[in-house]
Design an enzyme around this catalytic site. Sequence first.
Site, PDB file in Angstrom:
ATOM      1  N   ASN A  10       0.875  -1.177   0.000  1.00 35.13           N
ATOM      2  CA  ASN A  10       0.000   0.000   0.000  1.00 35.13           C
ATOM      3  C   ASN A  10       0.906   1.219   0.000  1.00 35.13           C
ATOM      4  O   ASN A  10       1.548   1.515   1.003  1.00 35.13           O
ATOM      5  CB  ASN A  10      -0.878  -0.022   1.264  1.00 35.13           C
ATOM      6  CG  ASN A  10      -1.630   1.283   1.465  1.00 35.13           C
ATOM      7  OD1 ASN A  10      -1.786   2.067   0.520  1.00 35.13           O
ATOM      8  ND2 ASN A  10      -2.093   1.529   2.682  1.00 35.13           N
ATOM      9  N   TRP A  11       0.941   1.919  -1.138  1.00 32.90           N
ATOM     10  CA  TRP A  11       1.907   3.013  -1.279  1.00 32.90           C
ATOM     11  C   TRP A  11       1.392   4.339  -0.740  1.00 32.90           C
ATOM     12  O   TRP A  11       2.092   5.342  -0.803  1.00 32.90           O
ATOM     13  CB  TRP A  11       2.318   3.153  -2.748  1.00 32.90           C
ATOM     14  CG  TRP A  11       3.278   2.072  -3.180  1.00 32.90           C
ATOM     15  CD1 TRP A  11       3.808   1.074  -2.396  1.00 32.90           C
ATOM     16  CD2 TRP A  11       3.844   1.889  -4.476  1.00 32.90           C
ATOM     17  NE1 TRP A  11       4.661   0.299  -3.121  1.00 32.90           N
ATOM     18  CE2 TRP A  11       4.708   0.763  -4.411  1.00 32.90           C
ATOM     19  CE3 TRP A  11       3.718   2.561  -5.691  1.00 32.90           C
ATOM     20  CZ2 TRP A  11       5.429   0.307  -5.519  1.00 32.90           C
ATOM     21  CZ3 TRP A  11       4.426   2.100  -6.793  1.00 32.90           C
ATOM     22  CH2 TRP A  11       5.279   0.996  -6.703  1.00 32.90           C
ATOM     23  N   LYS A  12       0.158   4.373  -0.268  1.00 28.35           N
ATOM     24  CA  LYS A  12      -0.408   5.612   0.303  1.00 28.35           C
ATOM     25  C   LYS A  12      -0.118   6.794  -0.643  1.00 28.35           C
ATOM     26  O   LYS A  12      -0.134   6.615  -1.855  1.00 28.35           O
ATOM     27  CB  LYS A  12       0.162   5.857   1.691  1.00 28.35           C
ATOM     28  CG  LYS A  12       0.110   4.611   2.574  1.00 28.35           C
ATOM     29  CD  LYS A  12       0.388   4.876   4.001  1.00 28.35           C
ATOM     30  CE  LYS A  12       0.440   3.556   4.742  1.00 28.35           C
ATOM     31  NZ  LYS A  12       0.350   3.696   6.168  1.00 28.35           N
ATOM     32  N   HIS A  95      -9.295   1.199   5.027  1.00 24.40           N
ATOM     33  CA  HIS A  95      -7.989   1.362   5.688  1.00 24.40           C
ATOM     34  C   HIS A  95      -8.168   2.314   6.882  1.00 24.40           C
ATOM     35  O   HIS A  95      -8.975   3.234   6.840  1.00 24.40           O
ATOM     36  CB  HIS A  95      -6.980   1.939   4.686  1.00 24.40           C
ATOM     37  CG  HIS A  95      -5.578   1.912   5.209  1.00 24.40           C
ATOM     38  ND1 HIS A  95      -5.098   2.873   6.072  1.00 24.40           N
ATOM     39  CD2 HIS A  95      -4.564   1.034   5.017  1.00 24.40           C
ATOM     40  CE1 HIS A  95      -3.839   2.577   6.381  1.00 24.40           C
ATOM     41  NE2 HIS A  95      -3.488   1.464   5.756  1.00 24.40           N
ATOM     42  N   GLU A  97      -6.527   4.725   7.872  1.00 23.08           N
ATOM     43  CA  GLU A  97      -6.372   6.159   7.559  1.00 23.08           C
ATOM     44  C   GLU A  97      -7.652   6.707   6.920  1.00 23.08           C
ATOM     45  O   GLU A  97      -8.006   7.866   7.125  1.00 23.08           O
ATOM     46  CB  GLU A  97      -5.140   6.364   6.661  1.00 23.08           C
ATOM     47  CG  GLU A  97      -3.861   6.205   7.460  1.00 23.08           C
ATOM     48  CD  GLU A  97      -2.681   5.633   6.692  1.00 23.08           C
ATOM     49  OE1 GLU A  97      -2.655   5.696   5.452  1.00 23.08           O
ATOM     50  OE2 GLU A  97      -1.768   5.103   7.367  1.00 23.08           O
ATOM     51  N   GLU A 167      -5.391  -5.091  10.503  1.00 20.48           N
ATOM     52  CA  GLU A 167      -4.372  -4.070  10.698  1.00 20.48           C
ATOM     53  C   GLU A 167      -4.637  -3.343  12.016  1.00 20.48           C
ATOM     54  O   GLU A 167      -5.412  -2.374  12.047  1.00 20.48           O
ATOM     55  CB  GLU A 167      -4.412  -3.064   9.547  1.00 20.48           C
ATOM     56  CG  GLU A 167      -4.111  -3.662   8.194  1.00 20.48           C
ATOM     57  CD  GLU A 167      -3.422  -2.669   7.276  1.00 20.48           C
ATOM     58  OE1 GLU A 167      -2.396  -3.026   6.726  1.00 20.48           O
ATOM     59  OE2 GLU A 167      -3.908  -1.533   7.148  1.00 20.48           O
ATOM     60  N   GLY A 173       2.534   2.005  10.695  1.00 21.32           N
ATOM     61  CA  GLY A 173       3.496   3.094  10.534  1.00 21.32           C
ATOM     62  C   GLY A 173       4.184   3.493  11.827  1.00 21.32           C
ATOM     63  O   GLY A 173       4.806   4.553  11.902  1.00 21.32           O
ATOM     64  N   SER A 213       3.583  -2.489  10.319  1.00 19.49           N
ATOM     65  CA  SER A 213       5.041  -2.530  10.498  1.00 19.49           C
ATOM     66  C   SER A 213       5.668  -3.878  10.131  1.00 19.49           C
ATOM     67  O   SER A 213       6.562  -4.358  10.832  1.00 19.49           O
ATOM     68  CB  SER A 213       5.406  -2.104  11.925  1.00 19.49           C
ATOM     69  OG  SER A 213       4.941  -0.790  12.164  1.00 19.49           O
ATOM     70  N   GLY A 234       2.879  -1.146   4.269  1.00 20.68           N
ATOM     71  CA  GLY A 234       2.993   0.262   3.891  1.00 20.68           C
ATOM     72  C   GLY A 234       4.457   0.616   3.672  1.00 20.68           C
ATOM     73  O   GLY A 234       5.026   0.352   2.613  1.00 20.68           O
ATOM     74  N   GLY A 235       5.083   1.166   4.700  1.00 19.52           N
ATOM     75  CA  GLY A 235       6.452   1.693   4.611  1.00 19.52           C
ATOM     76  C   GLY A 235       7.443   0.765   3.911  1.00 19.52           C
ATOM     77  O   GLY A 235       8.182   1.200   3.014  1.00 19.52           O
TER      78      GLY A 235
HETATM   79  C1  PEP Z   1      -0.589   0.074   5.924  1.00 19.56           C
HETATM   80  O1  PEP Z   1      -0.551   1.238   5.569  1.00 19.56           O
HETATM   81  O2  PEP Z   1      -1.512  -0.653   5.553  1.00 19.56           O
HETATM   82  C2  PEP Z   1       0.500  -0.431   6.778  1.00 19.56           C
HETATM   83  C3  PEP Z   1       0.380  -1.627   7.296  1.00 19.56           C
HETATM   84  O3  PEP Z   1       1.571   0.401   6.976  1.00 19.56           O
HETATM   85  P1  PEP Z   1       3.009   0.019   7.638  1.00 19.56           P
HETATM   86  O4  PEP Z   1       3.457  -1.266   7.024  1.00 19.56           O
HETATM   87  O5  PEP Z   1       3.910   1.164   7.298  1.00 19.56           O
HETATM   88  O6  PEP Z   1       2.785  -0.123   9.116  1.00 19.56           O
END
Ligand code: PEP
Length: 250
Positions: A10-12, A95, A97, A167, A173, A213, A234-235
């Site tokens: 997920n590149w946000k 999500h 966010e 999640e 994050g 994470s 994500g990251g």
């Molecule tokens: C996400 O945005 O779905 C996520 C899990 O982010 P991260 O891996 O950065 O915690």
Amino acid sequence: MEKNPIIAGNWKMYKTIKETKDFLEKLSSSLNNQRANVYIAPSFISLFFAKEIAKDTKIKIGSQNMHYESEGAFTGEISPGMLKEIDMDFVILGHSERRNVFKEDNSLINKKVLSSLENNIQPILCIGETEKERDSNSTNEVLEDQLTKNLLNVSKTQMKNVIIAYEPVWAIGTGKTATPDIAENAHLYIRKVITKLYDKDIANSTYILYGGSVKPDNIEILLGQHNIDGALIGGASLKIDTFLEIINKS
Ligand code: PEP
């Protein structure tokens, strides 16, 4: 994990069109029969270009959100038909966010899930508790409430195309990964709720991804849990070397 895992990035709101193209060119030339099914969700503006590069590969491309209506006066929104026109494979819905920053509620997310299924775009439905909810021992209650409301009126047949991503909001994050035990318990509970809402076969075949994470040094232990079928990342999905390391360890 018994299924071939899904590893989804997920590149946000990161990566320009050029950065998206460069990444996907490197990714497609580095993949050769890895076990993992790879999904990437770039920003809306890059989707068309991403699909062009991925079309002769096994990489699936999807969006991070969509509107549920087919068209209308909804400034700034993207419809399922627009996503289908460029052959989107999946859409991330609910999500944290979207829920917390953009105030999407369970009923809106349910409309989006139904609309994605009607339009043959596979939803990755994200659910998860906040730190406060975990600390007050209401994790299971929150997960059950989100699943029940977000999957309202989703038929058994449609449910076969739904991917769930657990999640925990406190792990997204933040660098704080859920321990394998915490994640496994939540995934087991999610499977129990799906059994209650549908049946055991559907619950067993549903992909349940963990997100929060995920990195190269924790992917193996997470995927080693019986009920974890993949990861939403994500990251760590933004850097090609890190993402490839995760795919190769999956
Ligand atoms: C996400 O945005 O779905 C996520 C899990 O982010 P991260 O891996 O950065 O915690």
